[in-house]
Motif scaffolding. Structure first.
Motif, PDB file in Angstrom:
ATOM      1  N   ALA A  50     -20.023 -26.685   1.514  1.00 15.41           N
ATOM      2  CA  ALA A  50     -21.275 -27.235   2.036  1.00 15.41           C
ATOM      3  C   ALA A  50     -21.075 -28.661   2.519  1.00 15.41           C
ATOM      4  CB  ALA A  50     -22.361 -27.185   0.963  1.00 15.41           C
ATOM      5  N   GLY A  51     -20.380 -29.472   1.734  1.00 17.12           N
ATOM      6  CA  GLY A  51     -20.127 -30.850   2.144  1.00 17.12           C
ATOM      7  C   GLY A  51     -19.392 -30.928   3.466  1.00 17.12           C
ATOM      8  N   VAL A  52     -18.367 -30.092   3.615  1.00 20.75           N
ATOM      9  CA  VAL A  52     -17.587 -30.068   4.857  1.00 20.75           C
ATOM     10  C   VAL A  52     -18.462 -29.628   6.029  1.00 20.75           C
ATOM     11  CG1 VAL A  52     -15.737 -28.841   6.070  1.00 20.75           C
ATOM     12  CG2 VAL A  52     -15.340 -29.735   3.765  1.00 20.75           C
ATOM     13  N   HIS A  53     -19.111 -28.469   5.909  1.00 24.23           N
ATOM     14  CA  HIS A  53     -19.865 -27.919   7.030  1.00 24.23           C
ATOM     15  C   HIS A  53     -21.052 -28.783   7.433  1.00 24.23           C
ATOM     16  CE1 HIS A  53     -18.034 -23.966   7.910  1.00 24.23           C
ATOM     17  NE2 HIS A  53     -17.554 -24.089   6.687  1.00 24.23           N
ATOM     18  N   VAL A  54     -21.801 -29.277   6.456  1.00 26.95           N
ATOM     19  CA  VAL A  54     -22.974 -30.093   6.789  1.00 26.95           C
ATOM     20  C   VAL A  54     -22.548 -31.426   7.386  1.00 26.95           C
ATOM     21  CG1 VAL A  54     -25.027 -31.245   5.871  1.00 26.95           C
ATOM     22  CG2 VAL A  54     -24.466 -28.910   5.139  1.00 26.95           C
ATOM     23  N   ALA A  55     -21.544 -32.079   6.798  1.00 30.31           N
ATOM     24  CA  ALA A  55     -21.104 -33.374   7.331  1.00 30.31           C
ATOM     25  C   ALA A  55     -20.578 -33.236   8.760  1.00 30.31           C
ATOM     26  CB  ALA A  55     -20.041 -33.987   6.430  1.00 30.31           C
ATOM     27  N   VAL A  56     -19.830 -32.178   9.045  1.00 36.87           N
ATOM     28  CA  VAL A  56     -19.312 -31.981  10.399  1.00 36.87           C
ATOM     29  C   VAL A  56     -20.457 -31.727  11.380  1.00 36.87           C
ATOM     30  CG1 VAL A  56     -17.992 -30.391  11.870  1.00 36.87           C
ATOM     31  CG2 VAL A  56     -16.989 -31.269   9.758  1.00 36.87           C
ATOM     32  N   ARG A  57     -21.415 -30.900  10.998  1.00 33.68           N
ATOM     33  CA  ARG A  57     -22.498 -30.538  11.919  1.00 33.68           C
ATOM     34  C   ARG A  57     -23.569 -31.621  12.071  1.00 33.68           C
ATOM     35  NH1 ARG A  57     -20.434 -25.667  10.114  1.00 33.68           N
ATOM     36  NH2 ARG A  57     -20.503 -23.967  11.646  1.00 33.68           N
ATOM     37  N   ALA A  58     -23.662 -32.541  11.135  1.00 34.29           N
ATOM     38  CA  ALA A  58     -24.639 -33.634  11.216  1.00 34.29           C
ATOM     39  C   ALA A  58     -24.052 -34.759  12.063  1.00 34.29           C
ATOM     40  CB  ALA A  58     -24.988 -34.120   9.807  1.00 34.29           C
ATOM     41  N   ASN A  73     -32.820 -29.798   7.833  1.00 33.02           N
ATOM     42  CA  ASN A  73     -32.907 -28.784   6.781  1.00 33.02           C
ATOM     43  C   ASN A  73     -31.906 -28.963   5.649  1.00 33.02           C
ATOM     44  OD1 ASN A  73     -34.903 -27.441   8.273  1.00 33.02           O
ATOM     45  ND2 ASN A  73     -33.369 -26.287   9.403  1.00 33.02           N
ATOM     46  N   GLN A  74     -30.805 -29.686   5.898  1.00 30.89           N
ATOM     47  CA  GLN A  74     -29.724 -29.694   4.921  1.00 30.89           C
ATOM     48  C   GLN A  74     -29.314 -31.081   4.444  1.00 30.89           C
ATOM     49  OE1 GLN A  74     -27.516 -26.882   7.627  1.00 30.89           O
ATOM     50  NE2 GLN A  74     -26.807 -26.202   5.618  1.00 30.89           N
ATOM     51  N   VAL A  75     -30.014 -32.095   4.909  1.00 29.49           N
ATOM     52  CA  VAL A  75     -29.746 -33.456   4.443  1.00 29.49           C
ATOM     53  C   VAL A  75     -31.004 -33.953   3.754  1.00 29.49           C
ATOM     54  CG1 VAL A  75     -29.139 -35.810   5.137  1.00 29.49           C
ATOM     55  CG2 VAL A  75     -28.058 -33.860   6.270  1.00 29.49           C
ATOM     56  N   THR A  76     -30.809 -34.570   2.603  1.00 26.90           N
ATOM     57  CA  THR A  76     -31.916 -35.039   1.792  1.00 26.90           C
ATOM     58  C   THR A  76     -31.673 -36.489   1.390  1.00 26.90           C
ATOM     59  OG1 THR A  76     -33.271 -34.457  -0.126  1.00 26.90           O
ATOM     60  CG2 THR A  76     -30.876 -34.239  -0.389  1.00 26.90           C
ATOM     61  N   GLY A  77     -32.615 -37.063   0.688  1.00 27.11           N
ATOM     62  CA  GLY A  77     -32.446 -38.420   0.170  1.00 27.11           C
ATOM     63  C   GLY A  77     -33.115 -39.466   1.026  1.00 27.11           C
ATOM     64  N   THR A 144     -14.433 -40.161   3.891  1.00 20.98           N
ATOM     65  CA  THR A 144     -15.886 -40.245   3.908  1.00 20.98           C
ATOM     66  C   THR A 144     -16.436 -39.708   2.598  1.00 20.98           C
ATOM     67  OG1 THR A 144     -15.890 -39.904   6.302  1.00 20.98           O
ATOM     68  CG2 THR A 144     -17.979 -39.561   5.159  1.00 20.98           C
ATOM     69  N   ARG A 145     -17.266 -40.481   1.939  1.00 21.71           N
ATOM     70  CA  ARG A 145     -17.915 -40.036   0.713  1.00 21.71           C
ATOM     71  C   ARG A 145     -19.073 -39.114   1.091  1.00 21.71           C
ATOM     72  NH1 ARG A 145     -18.021 -42.794  -4.217  1.00 21.71           N
ATOM     73  NH2 ARG A 145     -15.782 -42.702  -3.788  1.00 21.71           N
ATOM     74  N   VAL A 146     -19.069 -37.912   0.539  1.00 25.73           N
ATOM     75  CA  VAL A 146     -20.133 -36.929   0.757  1.00 25.73           C
ATOM     76  C   VAL A 146     -20.719 -36.591  -0.607  1.00 25.73           C
ATOM     77  CG1 VAL A 146     -20.737 -34.660   1.672  1.00 25.73           C
ATOM     78  CG2 VAL A 146     -18.934 -36.000   2.785  1.00 25.73           C
ATOM     79  N   GLN A 147     -22.008 -36.817  -0.749  1.00 23.38           N
ATOM     80  CA  GLN A 147     -22.695 -36.509  -1.997  1.00 23.38           C
ATOM     81  C   GLN A 147     -23.679 -35.376  -1.746  1.00 23.38           C
ATOM     82  OE1 GLN A 147     -24.013 -40.598  -2.777  1.00 23.38           O
ATOM     83  NE2 GLN A 147     -22.631 -40.565  -4.527  1.00 23.38           N
ATOM     84  N   ASP A 154     -29.712 -23.961  -2.396  1.00 23.10           N
ATOM     85  CA  ASP A 154     -28.527 -24.256  -1.582  1.00 23.10           C
ATOM     86  C   ASP A 154     -28.120 -25.708  -1.829  1.00 23.10           C
ATOM     87  OD1 ASP A 154     -26.440 -23.719   0.181  1.00 23.10           O
ATOM     88  OD2 ASP A 154     -27.730 -23.321   1.905  1.00 23.10           O
ATOM     89  N   TRP A 155     -26.880 -26.021  -1.458  1.00 23.62           N
ATOM     90  CA  TRP A 155     -26.415 -27.400  -1.527  1.00 23.62           C
ATOM     91  C   TRP A 155     -26.984 -28.186  -0.361  1.00 23.62           C
ATOM     92  CZ3 TRP A 155     -24.475 -29.281  -5.757  1.00 23.62           C
ATOM     93  CH2 TRP A 155     -23.783 -28.452  -6.636  1.00 23.62           C
ATOM     94  N   ARG A 156     -27.461 -29.398  -0.621  1.00 19.16           N
ATOM     95  CA  ARG A 156     -27.957 -30.331   0.398  1.00 19.16           C
ATOM     96  C   ARG A 156     -27.124 -31.597   0.313  1.00 19.16           C
ATOM     97  NH1 ARG A 156     -31.153 -26.393   2.560  1.00 19.16           N
ATOM     98  NH2 ARG A 156     -32.406 -25.523   0.904  1.00 19.16           N
ATOM     99  N   VAL A 157     -26.762 -32.122   1.459  1.00 22.62           N
ATOM    100  CA  VAL A 157     -26.028 -33.384   1.509  1.00 22.62           C
ATOM    101  C   VAL A 157     -27.032 -34.532   1.407  1.00 22.62           C
ATOM    102  CG1 VAL A 157     -24.664 -34.887   3.031  1.00 22.62           C
ATOM    103  CG2 VAL A 157     -24.064 -32.469   2.790  1.00 22.62           C
ATOM    104  N   ILE A 158     -26.699 -35.509   0.618  1.00 23.23           N
ATOM    105  CA  ILE A 158     -27.537 -36.712   0.527  1.00 23.23           C
ATOM    106  C   ILE A 158     -27.160 -37.611   1.701  1.00 23.23           C
ATOM    107  CG2 ILE A 158     -28.081 -38.745  -0.864  1.00 23.23           C
ATOM    108  CD1 ILE A 158     -27.312 -37.005  -3.336  1.00 23.23           C
ATOM    109  N   GLY A 159     -28.153 -38.035   2.470  1.00 24.95           N
ATOM    110  CA  GLY A 159     -27.898 -38.879   3.638  1.00 24.95           C
ATOM    111  C   GLY A 159     -27.034 -40.078   3.275  1.00 24.95           C
ATOM    112  N   PRO A 160     -26.066 -40.407   4.113  1.00 24.62           N
ATOM    113  CA  PRO A 160     -25.167 -41.525   3.820  1.00 24.62           C
ATOM    114  C   PRO A 160     -25.909 -42.857   3.829  1.00 24.62           C
ATOM    115  CG  PRO A 160     -24.838 -40.755   6.063  1.00 24.62           C
ATOM    116  CD  PRO A 160     -25.796 -39.796   5.419  1.00 24.62           C
ATOM    117  N   PRO A 161     -25.382 -43.840   3.117  1.00 21.44           N
ATOM    118  CA  PRO A 161     -26.034 -45.151   3.039  1.00 21.44           C
ATOM    119  C   PRO A 161     -26.297 -45.745   4.417  1.00 21.44           C
ATOM    120  CG  PRO A 161     -24.165 -45.031   1.534  1.00 21.44           C
ATOM    121  CD  PRO A 161     -24.126 -43.796   2.375  1.00 21.44           C
ATOM    122  N   GLY A 162     -27.501 -46.206   4.630  1.00 17.87           N
ATOM    123  CA  GLY A 162     -27.869 -46.824   5.901  1.00 17.87           C
ATOM    124  C   GLY A 162     -28.087 -45.827   7.018  1.00 17.87           C
ATOM    125  N   GLY A 163     -27.918 -44.524   6.738  1.00 18.09           N
ATOM    126  CA  GLY A 163     -28.171 -43.507   7.746  1.00 18.09           C
ATOM    127  C   GLY A 163     -27.067 -43.329   8.766  1.00 18.09           C
TER     128      GLY A 163
END
Length: 187
Positions: A50-58, A73-77, A144-147, A154-163
């Motif tokens: 999930a971290g790989v796919h969401v980070a690449v597609r975002a 749909n898949q990034v939160t925070g 890249t840190r992916v949380q 489902d797994w959701r990626v937390i938006g990276p600091p500062g967007g």
């Protein structure tokens, strides 16, 4: 949080517009239609995928048909809205004469490896190493840190600091201390 081992047996690497991404029949993504990816298992490997796919597609590279639903749909925070705004801005600057909505072209990055910062059934954190073309025919590597959080099945990626992903990334020289991806990724 623990740093679990992740079996690579059964992973299949498929081309996603120039970037090879890992897929697992057991851990996801179960749905990869319309260039999107969702449906990851509540396992360490599911969180990694999930971290790989969401980070690449975002990413602005694939155009708003991919990055808008991925982020929406898949990034939160607290930085999710800022990530969507900054990705739209990058897309607008880089689109040039391409029609609105068009992808910006293929990717030129290789996913080389990762390192867990921690994992539980509720949350996960990992550092993802990618490599691509740098200046003067060199390879540039970034970590890249992916949380992630488990939410709504489902797994959701937390938006990276500062967007911006650059707020979660830094340069590295080597893969020392990272688990290398086999096969299609980094090996």
């Amino acid at each position: 949080m623990d740093a679990p081992s992740v079996p690579f047996a059964g992973l299949v690497w498929r081309d996603y517009h120039g970037v090879l991404l890992p897929y697992s029949a057991q851990d996801g993504p179960r749905d990869s239609g319309n260039d999107l990816a969702a449906g990851f298992a509540r396992t360490p490997r599911g969180a990694l995928l999930a971290g790989v796919h969401v980070a690449v597609r975002a990413n602005a590279q694939w155009g708003p048909k991919v990055f808008e639903p991925t982020i929406g749909n898949q990034v939160t925070g607290p930085d999710a809205a800022a990530l969507l705004a900054s990705t739209r801005e990058v897309y607008g600057h880089r689109r040039g004469r391409l029609p609105q909505g068009a992808a910006l072209g293929r990717g030129y990055v290789v996913l080389e490896g990762f390192r867990w910062q921690g994992y539980s059934a509720e949350s996960a954190s990992l550092d993802l190493v990618s490599a691509g073309p740098g200046d003067s025919d060199t390879t540039a590597r970034a970590v890249t840190r992916v949380q992630l959080q488990w939410r709504d099945g489902d797994w959701r990626v937390i938006g990276p600091p500062g967007g911006t992903w650059s707020g979660a990334a830094s340069s590295i020289e080597a893969l020392d201390g990272y688990i290398r991806f086999p096969g299609g990724g980094g090996g």
